[in-house]
Design an enzyme around this catalytic site. Structure first.
Site, PDB file in Angstrom:
ATOM      1  N   PRO A 137      63.549   0.034  50.795  1.00  0.00           N
ATOM      2  CA  PRO A 137      62.559   0.716  51.607  1.00  0.00           C
ATOM      3  C   PRO A 137      63.137   1.404  52.843  1.00  0.00           C
ATOM      4  CG  PRO A 137      62.586  -1.619  52.086  1.00  0.00           C
ATOM      5  CD  PRO A 137      63.798  -1.314  51.301  1.00  0.00           C
ATOM      6  N   GLU A 138      62.667   2.610  53.081  1.00  0.00           N
ATOM      7  CA  GLU A 138      62.746   3.176  54.416  1.00  0.00           C
ATOM      8  C   GLU A 138      61.305   3.292  54.895  1.00  0.00           C
ATOM      9  OE1 GLU A 138      65.392   6.261  55.418  1.00  0.00           O
ATOM     10  OE2 GLU A 138      66.805   5.799  53.808  1.00  0.00           O
TER      11      GLU A 138
END
Length: 284
Positions: free
Chosen positions: A2-3
């Site tokens: 995830p970003e």
DNA sequence: CGTAGACCCTGCGCGC
DNA sequence: TGCGCGCAGGGTCTAC
């Protein structure tokens, strides 16, 4: 995995499933994460509480828990996905909780019989509770900079933050005390969009370029959010990161491929231990 | 003070 | 086919 856009997509897909649910109990299956999971404390602060909603700060997901009695204070269950974390809502099967998944370290049992499941092969994730009022002062949050999608984030902010600092712009952009949520993928992408070389010193960036960079960061994150939002809409049903690679990337992970703008081969360098991708023709 | 590097942990793909 | 190596989207700590 995830970003910021991905974490926000997870938040948006989980929130409708979780809001209004009540936490029955928290089960720790493997406590040895980056910070050990403490089942007793998690239950003390979360069990029996109703979920008021799910917020996000930087890449942390914040599950707001109402106090069971007026004498107690609101708490927050804080979750971080690290590099490989997945959060899914899983349905009960035949009145029984769903069978354990690989690397399922935390299971939040809900009153409906469903569970909030946290899987994290690399164990870089986090899960802990705090009194809601203590969030901003907690060491996990107190040093964090501005949200990149907020009105506080612009070229002037970057220019001020860079004053008195040295070093290349790419690690600067990933410094969470400056701006949160810009991870390794979107740092490369934003610098490409802004036409700025990742090794350029923060001392050698004009106000106009800071403006361009701030706009590029916002654009890249919002585009990813829009695409993630359409491709990851079954995320909460357990389909992990399906669609992640459908987010169109110009340079990240494309070493040797032609730059989509000028055709020169995309280059890769290592900065602060992380791969950076850029086009030597388009980025100065 | 700020920055660079090591480190936490597991899985996967590639080249030999 | 099997194996070792490098690499992976995050964050923190230590050494300079």
């Amino acid at each position: 995995m995830p970003e910021l856009p991905e974490v926000e997509v997870v938040r948006r897909t989980l929130a409708p499933h979780l809001s209004g649910e009540t936490v029955r109990r928290v089960e720790v299956r493997a406590e040895r994460l980056r910070e050990p999971l403490n089942e007793a404390v998690l239950n003390r602060d979360a069990a029996g509480r109703r979920i008021a909603g799910v917020r996000r700060r930087a890449k942390y997901l914040l599950v707001d828990l109402e106090p069971p009695t007026a004498a107690e204070a609101p708490t927050t269950l804080v979750l971080h996905l690290g590099m490989s974390g997945r959060l899914t809502v899983r349905e009960a099967a035949g009145g029984q909780p769903p069978a354990p998944l690989p690397h399922e370290h935390l299971v939040v049992h809900l009153a409906s019989g469903r569970v909030l499941s946290f899987c994290d092969p690399r164990r870089f994730g986090q899960a802990f509770t705090l009194p809601a009022a203590d969030l901003d002062a907690d060491p996990h949050f107190s040093h964090l900079g501005v949200e990149p999608l907020s009105d506080d984030f612009d070229g002037a902010h970057l220019r001020r933050a860079a004053a008195g600092r040295r070093g290349p712009v790419k690690p600067f952009l990933m410094d969470a005390t400056v701006v949160v949520g810009v991870g390794n993928i979107y740092a490369s992408e934003a610098l490409f969009v802004a036409g700025i070389h990742p090794k350029r010193s923060v001392k050698r960036i004009s106000a106009a370029r800071w403006d361009r960079l701030a706009r590029a960061v916002r654009q890249v994150l919002e585009d990813a959010l829009a695409q993630g939002g359409t491709t990851l809409n079954d995320f909460a049903d357990g389909d992990g990161n399906a669609g992640y690679f459908q987010v169109s990337l110009s340079v990240y992970g494309r070493e040797g491929e032609p730059c989509p703008r000028c055709g020169q081969p995309v280059r890769r360098v290592v900065q602060a231990g992380r791969s950076t991708f850029y086009c030597a023709g388009c980025q100065t």
